[in-house]
Design a protein around this motif. Structure first.
Motif, short mmCIF file in Angstrom:
data_model
loop_
_atom_site.label_atom_id
_atom_site.label_comp_id
_atom_site.label_asym_id
_atom_site.label_seq_id
_atom_site.Cartn_x
_atom_site.Cartn_y
_atom_site.Cartn_z
N ARG A 1 9.93 47.94 10.21
CA ARG A 1 8.84 47.01 10.41
C ARG A 1 7.73 47.33 9.42
O ARG A 1 7.51 48.46 9.04
CB ARG A 1 8.29 47.11 11.82
N SER A 2 7.02 46.29 9.02
CA SER A 2 5.88 46.51 8.12
C SER A 2 4.76 45.58 8.52
O SER A 2 4.97 44.53 9.09
CB SER A 2 6.28 46.25 6.67
N ASN B 1 12.16 40.78 15.15
CA ASN B 1 12.33 39.97 13.95
C ASN B 1 13.17 38.72 14.17
O ASN B 1 12.83 37.65 13.68
CB ASN B 1 12.95 40.81 12.84
N LEU B 2 14.29 38.84 14.89
CA LEU B 2 15.15 37.68 15.08
C LEU B 2 14.43 36.59 15.85
O LEU B 2 14.52 35.40 15.51
CB LEU B 2 16.43 38.07 15.81
N THR C 1 2.45 38.56 10.11
CA THR C 1 2.69 37.11 10.03
C THR C 1 3.31 36.58 11.32
O THR C 1 3.29 35.37 11.55
CB THR C 1 3.59 36.76 8.84
N LYS C 2 3.86 37.46 12.15
CA LYS C 2 4.39 37.01 13.44
C LYS C 2 3.28 36.39 14.30
O LYS C 2 3.53 35.53 15.15
CB LYS C 2 5.03 38.18 14.19
N LEU C 3 2.04 36.82 14.08
CA LEU C 3 0.91 36.25 14.82
C LEU C 3 0.78 34.76 14.55
O LEU C 3 0.50 33.96 15.45
CB LEU C 3 -0.39 36.97 14.45
N PHE C 4 0.99 34.36 13.29
CA PHE C 4 0.89 32.93 12.93
C PHE C 4 2.07 32.16 13.51
O PHE C 4 1.90 31.05 14.03
CB PHE C 4 0.85 32.78 11.41
N ASP D 1 18.27 37.18 9.47
CA ASP D 1 16.91 37.68 9.57
C ASP D 1 16.78 38.85 8.62
O ASP D 1 17.58 39.79 8.67
CB ASP D 1 16.63 38.11 11.01
N LEU D 2 15.78 38.82 7.77
CA LEU D 2 15.65 39.84 6.73
C LEU D 2 15.13 41.17 7.27
O LEU D 2 15.21 42.19 6.58
CB LEU D 2 14.74 39.34 5.61
N GLY D 3 14.59 41.17 8.48
CA GLY D 3 14.07 42.41 9.04
C GLY D 3 15.15 43.35 9.55
O GLY D 3 15.14 44.54 9.27
N THR D 4 16.11 42.79 10.30
CA THR D 4 17.14 43.63 10.92
C THR D 4 18.55 43.20 10.57
O THR D 4 19.50 43.93 10.85
CB THR D 4 16.99 43.61 12.45
#
Length: 388
Positions: free
Chosen positions: A2-3, A354-355, A76-79, A191-194
Motif C-alpha cells: 500500500r502507498s 484495493n480490489l 485516492t481511495k477517498l475520492f 487490480d494493480l495493488g494486489t
C-alpha cells in the motif's frame, strides 16, 4: 504494498504522536505542531502536502506545499469511495440473484440451467457478520505475508447459501449447468495493488488463501492449507523449511481453462502461519465451480460443467441475451442482498482494500452510466463530474 502520502498521512501522524508530544515542549500553534511531526527523523525521506480549509470562510487557513503535485497512492481511495457514497447513496445495496432457465418437474429435475448474476458486490464472502456489518482484519488477506490474517468462517458461505436455496426450491438435479453472468461489465482487468482480477462476481475477494507454515525441521516441506479449494486450480507445494521466508508462485494455464500453480521458496523455521493470497485468473469460472460444488454437497446433481455469460458471446462464453429473458421473479431461485455500501466503504478505507476500490468505478459506470463496455471509463467520468 500500500502507498499513500499527503494530508491523510499527516493527520495520521499528528494523532499517532500526540502522546509523544506530551514529553516534548508543547507546541503553541498548529503550524508548530505540524512542523514538530514532519521534522521527525522517521519522515526524513518523506514529503508532505497539506491544506486546511475553513468551510465557514471558504478559504485556506493553513497550507504547506498545498499547491505541489504528488504521486497519488491509496489516498485516492477517498475520492473513489466519496463519489460512490454520494452518487449511489450510503444505503445502496448489491442484489445478486440466482435464476433458473427451465421448469422443475415433479421429481425435482430442473430442465435447464442455474444462472448466478454478478452485481459487482465485493463481499460475497465471510466478511458478513451476524449483525449485518462487515468484518475485517488488518493486514487484509489479499496483501499476504506474516502480518496478514484470514477472517474466521467459510469464504464460500454465500454460494453455499445459494445452494441451500436451490434445494429448498425443490431442485434435486440440474440437466444443464451453472452459469455465471458477468455481463454487467467486462471481467479480466487486474487490480494493480494486489493483482486480483476485477469482475462483476467477487467471491472471497477473487482470491484463494494459501496458509503456509514451517515443517518439523530444516529442509522439510512446508505445510499448506488452501481455502476455498477448487479442482480446476491445483497447487503444487515446493516450499521448504529454511532460515527465511520468501515464497513465489508460477501459474501454468491449460487449454481447458484449468490452472496449475507451483509454489516455490522457503519459510522460516521460526515463522508462524503466513498468508499468500492467490488472485484467481477467471473469477466467473471460480464462482461457478464453487457453486456447483456447493450444490453437490446439498445433494443437487449438476450434469454440465460451469459456464460463463458475457455481454457478447465469444468462443468460450455465451451471450447474455440468451438468458436474460429468464430473469423474472417467478424464475428466481434465490437472492443475496448485501449490507449497505457504507459498510463496504468502511472496509475499503480501513484496510486499503484495493480490489474493492478498483471495482467501484466499474460499478458506477455500469449502474449509473448504463454501459457494460469500458464501464470504468464511464465511472471515472461520473466521478470527475461530481468532484467538479
Amino acid at each position: 504494498m500500500r502507498s499513500g502520502i499527503g494530508g491523510a498521512i499527516l493527520f495520521a501522524g499528528l494523532m499517532a504522536f500526540v502522546p509523544a508530544m506530551a514529553q516534548d515542549a508543547a507546541p503553541k500553534t498548529f503550524a508548530e505542531t505540524v512542523k514538530q511531526v514532519t521534522e521527525r527523523p522517521v519522515y526524513r525521506h518523506g514529503r508532505f502536502g497539506l491544506e486546511v480549509w475553513s468551510l465557514d470562510e471558504g478559504k485556506a487557513v493553513f497550507a504547506m506545499d498545498g499547491d505541489k503535485l504528488f504521486t497519488p497512492g491509496s489516498t485516492t481511495k477517498l475520492f473513489t469511495e466519496g463519489a460512490a457514497l454520494a452518487l449511489l447513496g450510503a444505503d445502496y445495496r448489491f442484489h445478486t440473484p440466482l435464476y433458473r432457465t427451465g421448469k422443475i418437474d415433479a421429481k425435482g429435475v430442473l430442465h435447464g440451467d442455474l444462472v448466478l448474476v454478478g452485481s459487482g458486490d465485493p463481499n460475497l464472502s465471510n466478511r458478513i457478520q451476524a449483525d449485518g456489518t462487515l468484518g475485517f482484519v488488518d493486514e487484509d488477506h489479499t496483501y499476504g505475508g506474516a502480518d496478514s490474517r484470514v477472517l474466521p468462517g467459510d469464504p464460500a458461505i454465500v454460494l453455499k447459501q445459494f445452494a441451500k436455496a436451490a434445494k429448498a426450491a425443490g431442485i434435486k438435479r440440474v440437466t444443464g449447468r451453472v452459469l455465471v453472468d458477468v455481463s454487467l461489465f467486462e471481467e479480466g482487468a487486474r487490480d494493480l495493488g494486489t493483482g486480483e482480477t476485477i469482475s462483476p462476481i467477487i467471491v472471497n475477494d477473487n482470491a484463494i488463501d494459501i496458509t503456509y507454515s514451517p515443517g518439523a525441521k530444516a529442509g522439510a516441506p512446508a505445510r499448506i492449507l488452501v481455502a476455498p479449494a477448487v479442482p480446476t486450480i491445483r497447487f503444487v507445494n515446493k516450499i521448504v523449511t529454511g532460515d527465511k521466508t520468501d515464497v513465489d508462485a508460477k501459474t501454468e494455464l491449460r487449454k481447458d481453462g484449468s490452472e496449475t500453480v507451483t509454489l516455490t521458496g522457503s519459510v522460516d523455521s521460526k515463522s508462524g502461519p503466513v498468508i499468500y493470497g492467490y488472485g484467481v485468473t477467471k473469477p466467473s469460472r471460480f464462482a461457478g465451480t464453487l457453486l456447483t460444488m456447493a450444490l453437490k454437497d446439498e445433494g443437487v446433481a449438476v450434469v454440465g460443467k460451469p459456464g460463463v455469460v458475457t455481454a457478447q458471446a465469444t468462443d468460450f462464453t455465451m451471450a447474455a441475451d440468451t438468458v436474460r429473458g429468464f430473469y423474472r421473479d417467478e424464475m428466481k431461485v434465490g437472492e443475496h442482498v448485501s449490507p449497505p455500501l457504507s459498510e463496504d466503504a468502511r472496509i475499503t478505507l480501513k484496510v486499503s482494500q484495493n480490489l474493492h476500490a478498483s471495482t467501484m468505478p466499474y460499478v458506477l459506470g455500469a449502474v449509473l452510466g448504463k454501459t457494460s463496455e469500458k464501464a470504468d471509463h464511464k465511472g471515472f467520468l461520473l466521478m470527475r463530474d461530481w468532484l467538479t
